[in-house]
Design a protein around this motif. Structure first.
Motif, PDB file in Angstrom:
ATOM      1  N   VAL A   1       9.324  -5.564   6.456  1.00 15.88           N
ATOM      2  CA  VAL A   1       8.508  -6.728   6.217  1.00 15.88           C
ATOM      3  C   VAL A   1       6.909  -6.633   6.961  1.00 15.88           C
ATOM      4  CG1 VAL A   1       8.419  -9.130   7.178  1.00 15.88           C
ATOM      5  CG2 VAL A   1      10.539  -8.079   6.219  1.00 15.88           C
ATOM      6  N   THR A   2       7.044  -6.010   7.953  1.00 21.57           N
ATOM      7  CA  THR A   2       5.965  -5.844   9.001  1.00 21.57           C
ATOM      8  C   THR A   2       4.797  -5.011   8.084  1.00 21.57           C
ATOM      9  OG1 THR A   2       7.105  -5.695  10.969  1.00 21.57           O
ATOM     10  CG2 THR A   2       4.858  -5.002  11.152  1.00 21.57           C
TER      11      THR A   2
ATOM     12  N   VAL B   1       4.771  -4.426   4.545  1.00 22.98           N
ATOM     13  CA  VAL B   1       4.416  -5.064   3.324  1.00 22.98           C
ATOM     14  C   VAL B   1       3.409  -6.145   3.492  1.00 22.98           C
ATOM     15  CG1 VAL B   1       5.502  -5.981   1.334  1.00 22.98           C
ATOM     16  CG2 VAL B   1       6.334  -3.793   2.171  1.00 22.98           C
ATOM     17  N   VAL B   2       4.128  -7.224   4.447  1.00 20.59           N
ATOM     18  CA  VAL B   2       3.432  -8.497   4.522  1.00 20.59           C
ATOM     19  C   VAL B   2       1.930  -8.075   4.970  1.00 20.59           C
ATOM     20  CG1 VAL B   2       3.440 -10.840   5.797  1.00 20.59           C
ATOM     21  CG2 VAL B   2       5.565  -9.617   4.698  1.00 20.59           C
ATOM     22  N   LEU B   3       1.697  -7.251   5.768  1.00 17.58           N
ATOM     23  CA  LEU B   3       0.490  -7.131   6.392  1.00 17.58           C
ATOM     24  C   LEU B   3      -0.509  -6.591   5.467  1.00 17.58           C
ATOM     25  CD1 LEU B   3      -1.576  -6.398   8.875  1.00 17.58           C
ATOM     26  CD2 LEU B   3      -0.760  -4.264   8.659  1.00 17.58           C
ATOM     27  N   ILE B   4      -0.129  -5.686   4.749  1.00 16.02           N
ATOM     28  CA  ILE B   4      -0.850  -5.091   3.403  1.00 16.02           C
ATOM     29  C   ILE B   4      -1.247  -6.369   2.452  1.00 16.02           C
ATOM     30  CG2 ILE B   4      -1.384  -3.602   1.694  1.00 16.02           C
ATOM     31  CD1 ILE B   4      -0.032  -1.539   3.515  1.00 16.02           C
ATOM     32  N   ALA B   5      -0.163  -7.152   1.968  1.00 19.59           N
ATOM     33  CA  ALA B   5      -0.247  -8.239   0.927  1.00 19.59           C
ATOM     34  C   ALA B   5      -1.186  -9.403   1.482  1.00 19.59           C
ATOM     35  CB  ALA B   5       1.209  -8.544   0.890  1.00 19.59           C
TER      36      ALA B   5
END
Lengths: 230, 125
Positions: free
Chosen positions: B91-92, B94-98
């Motif tokens: 989550v950390t 993937v969400v950061l990059i997205a």
């Protein structure tokens, strides 16, 4: 050693700063993104504390004065923002569109991944405020019934990763406008990402500072809606 | 004396931020209230830039080191983090990059669209 550190008002701050200087020196010599001064400082400090068997609370007795400066420093982020006021007025639509889409992406992605991993409601709301600044994120997590300690840890990891990966991600996705870079860093990696944005330039830093406040407030509103989904 | 006065102004605004945090029932930290107060104060001309500039710039410049204690704090949250390590890590990252990619691309698209239409209007005129 533990006793010495316990009685020292300077050991923790000194360790933090020396390890940061070490990180700055490594970055300068090796010119490689992974040698991020903040990351190196955290890693070296943890390694030293573990090696000499000093626990975090003892270290924090003196290191807390560094954290104490965080509130006045965050207040000062209004200065670069004020200096870029004309730019902000001219580009308000882009600023708003960028931050709103980023905040929605953050919560929608956490929701999708939580479904994928089959997380419980409590685990899901723990991760919902992961992209925003610690103090607001803690409040959101607590209010929705999450594990606050994990929220804090995830927020800090997100920030440090954003600080390290910011330049690379902007390059990969062809984000070249200084305003867009700043918004991207601040919305995804809050104040720690903003520290990197300020190194990139004045416009980047100002836009990133603005994102911390706007993304934080939008997440407070949005998280209570998203929380009902799982 | 200049630096001391500037530091005082900044601390005083932080203190007003703390008061607002106590009074208002929102999960907004004192620092964000303070940032809004200083920004509005500067924009409205109530606070002069000279009253905060040098000390403010100094605090901003050394800001990264203020996150070191929080980062080192991860050593004591390792125990609670361990059972959720896989989902939390995914989550950390993937969400950061997205979020970074979407925010950057969307704002860049709006900026460039704006510049584009301004140019078009100029061409018409």
């Amino acid at each position: 050693m533990n006793e010495l550190m316990q009685n020292s008002a300077f050991a923790g701050v000194t360790l933090s700063l020396v390890s940061y200087m070490l990180g700055m020196e490594l970055k300068k010599r090796l010119k490689c993104g992974i040698f991020n001064p903040l990351l190196i400082s955290i890693a070296v400090s943890i390694a030293v504390l573990l090696a000499v068997h000093v626990d975090y609370d003892t270290y924090n007795m003196s290191a807390k004065y560094l954290s104490w400066l965080l509130t006045p420093a965050t207040v000062c982020l209004a200065i670069p923002l004020y200096e870029q006021l004309a730019l902000l007025k001219k580009n308000w639509a882009a600023v708003l569109a960028g931050i709103v889409s980023g905040v929605l992406t953050s919560m929608a992605c956490v929701f999708a991944l939580a479904l994928m991993f089959g997380l419980s409601h409590q685990e899901y709301v723990t991760l919902l405020p992961k992209s925003i600044t610690t103090a607001i994120g803690m409040g959101v997590s607590e209010e929705l019934g999450g594990y606050v300690t994990i929220t804090v840890a995830v927020i800090v990891i997100t920030g440090v990763l954003g600080n390290i990966l910011g330049e690379l991600v902007c390059r990969i996705f062809g984000i070249k406008e200084p305003i867009a870079k700043g918004l991207a860093l601040g919305t995804s990696a809050h104040a720690i990402g903003t520290a990197k944005a300020l190194e990139m330039g004045e416009i980047e830093g100002a836009m990133s500072s603005l994102s911390i406040a706007v993304a934080g407030v939008l997440t407070v509103a949005g998280a209570s809606l998203f929380a009902g989904l799982i | 004396m200049k630096y001391l006065k500037q530091f005082l102004v900044i601390l005083f605004i932080s203190f007003i931020g703390e008061i607002l945090k106590e009074v208002l029932p929102l999960p907004v930290p004192a620092s964000i209230y303070g940032m809004i107060i200083l920004f509005v104060g500067l924009a409205a001309g109530i606070i002069k830039l000279e009253a905060v500039r040098e000390t403010g710039k100094f605090l901003i410049e050394i800001m990264p080191v203020m996150f070191i204690p929080a980062g080192v704090g991860l050593m004591s949250s390792w125990g609670v983090l361990k059972p959720m390590l896989v989902p939390v890590s995914v989550v950390t990252v993937v969400v950061l990059i997205a979020v970074m990619a979407v925010t950057g691309r969307v704002s860049q698209a709006v900026i460039r669209h704006g510049n584009h239409s301004v140019k078009k209007e100029e061409e018409k005129a």
